[in-house]
Design a protein around this motif. Structure first.
Motif: not given
Length: 456
Positions: A365-373, A408-421
């Protein structure tokens, strides 16, 4: 004639590798033939060819040590650097650099010290490990699985499973040595090594490595005990230390003093012991505390416990009005007493440790925030590698549910990360499902049941 001789002295790396392997094989055979043989001439194995091979065997993406050199920068003048290193070693002028200490978080929220070694020191340590391995692989006992050639965690897990399901095991001692790598006594270490090695040049080299010191926040400190976690040679030194402190002692004790059957499986400083009788477990537990104390070690008070576990544990505890048998953790898995489908007998169920699972999800989750863009395909490519690695390790029979939850948790966090863009069109589950099917591998069982793999 002299000109022709000089022309033919250069040997290709492939030929040198074959010659080096043959020389090391002779070492192994000699150690296997005579368990009391002492080796007094080993330094010549640290040749230019062996040091070059050691350089190419290193992790190319490892962190940079105190020398501020990466694997690539050291290799820009590889021939010159290796030749100079070879000269220093054989003229007794080589001096290891201090290790750079960094702290990384553990699963329990604590911090673990990691030592980052200079590239040149890694080369020397890797070449020396290859030499020492040939000698000590002839001595190490079969129940030791940590950081040894052709051995891994799943082999250790298989043996634990076989012992619990097929042998006379009713009690389990789940043990962990507290701060093992930080408390290895240097004097005892050298004494243990002297059982097999009498080459003063190699002993001097090992002493220099142990006492090279540590640099933290720019401050150098002397190391009187311990060997840095993360150093190339540390796992081998740990195995040598525990071979004499623990393995030989347990092996002799279970043959001479045990009332029933005793089994042990060790992976580095983490080990599990199975007992037929509780009295053997209590006696050995108390004796083990005193044994480790003699060599500057102690068992972790919270992680070490003797529990009732096995095919009769649930029924025996039920007659005494007690709850279900306790569980224990080993190499990333929680082991539980269970029954096969349709009550066809006892089995051991293994699932991913809950704390490990939560910690891994948090890190992703933390790494997805760093590579969000980053591009969605770049994020998906990274996630695919991560999930593949998790499935390759945790994909054992009976662990489907934990793996599915993790995915499932990884997929949910990925979706949340993409929606923050802040896209004009927020990603819905229809679009997200397509991304998941393309990039996130499905859960599958990679490893067979232990009794199928071990039956060969």
């Amino acid at each position: 004639m002299a000109k022709r001789k000089t022309e033919h002295t250069t040997v290709t790396l492939t030929q040198s590798k074959g010659q080096t392997d043959l020389a090391l094989l002779r070492l192994h055979n000699a150690a296997k033939r005579d368990s009391h043989l002492k080796f007094n001439n080993l330094l010549h194995h640290l040749s230019i060819e062996n040091l070059t091979r050691a350089y190419y065997a290193l992790n190319r993406k490892a962190a940079i040590g105190i020398d501020e050199q990466s694997w690539e920068s050291y290799g820009e003048n590889l021939h010159g650097n290796i030749s100079a290193l070879h000269t220093l070693l054989h003229t007794h002028r080589y001096k290891p650099q201090p290790t750079k200490r960094v702290w990384i978080p553990k699963a329990q929220g604590q911090l673990r010290p990691i030592g980052i070694t200079a590239v040149e020191d890694k080369v020397v340590q890797q070449a020396l490990v290859w030499v020492l391995e040939q000698i000590y692989e002839a001595d190490f006992l079969g129940f030791s699985y940590g950081f040894r050639p052709k051995r891994n965690q799943h082999q250790a897990l298989d043996v634990v499973y076989i012992a619990l399901t097929q042998k006379k095991v009713s009690w389990v001692l789940d043990a962990d040595i507290q701060g093992f790598f930080d408390n290895i006594d240097h004097d005892w270490m050298i004494k243990f090594i002297e059982h097999r090695i009498s080459d003063k040049r190699v002993l001097s080299l090992l002493k220099k490595m142990l006492r090279a010191g540590v640099v933290e926040d720019g401050q150098w400190s002397k190391t009187r005990v311990g060997t840095p976690q993360g150093a190339v040679i540390s796992p081998l030194l740990a195995n040598i230390y525990l071979h004499y402190v623990l393995d030989l002692w347990v092996h002799q004790r279970r043959k001479r003093h045990a009332r029933g059957e005793i089994y042990i499986v060790r992976y580095a400083d983490d080990f599990v012991m199975g007992f037929q009788y509780k009295s053997d477990g209590d006696t050995l537990h108390k004796a083990l505390v005193e044994r480790l104390k003699q060599f500057g070690l102690k068992l972790h008070p919270e992680k070490t416990r003797l529990i009732e576990f096995g095919r009769f544990a649930e029924s025996n505890r039920g007659t005494r009005g007690m709850r279900k048998p306790e569980t224990f953790d080993f190499l990333g898995f929680t082991h539980l007493c269970a029954n096969k489908r349709n009550d066809k007998g006892f089995t051991v169920r293994r699932k991913t440790i809950s704390k490990r699972l939560r910690t891994r999800v948090k890190q992703i989750k933390e790494h997805l925030r760093k590579i969000n863009m980053l591009n969605v395909h770049q994020q998906g490519s990274w996630l695919r590698k991560v999930v593949h690695g998790l499935i390759n390790y945790y994909g054992i029979p009976g662990n489907n549910k934990a793996l599915a939850t993790l995915r499932t948790e990884i997929c949910c966090h990925w979706r949340k990360s993409l929606r923050r863009r802040g896209n004009k069109r927020p990603i819905n589950w229809v679009h997200m499902t397509k991304l998941i099917e393309r990039w996130i591998p499905k859960v599958r069982i990679v490893h067979p049941y232990p009794n199928q793999r071990r039956c060969v």
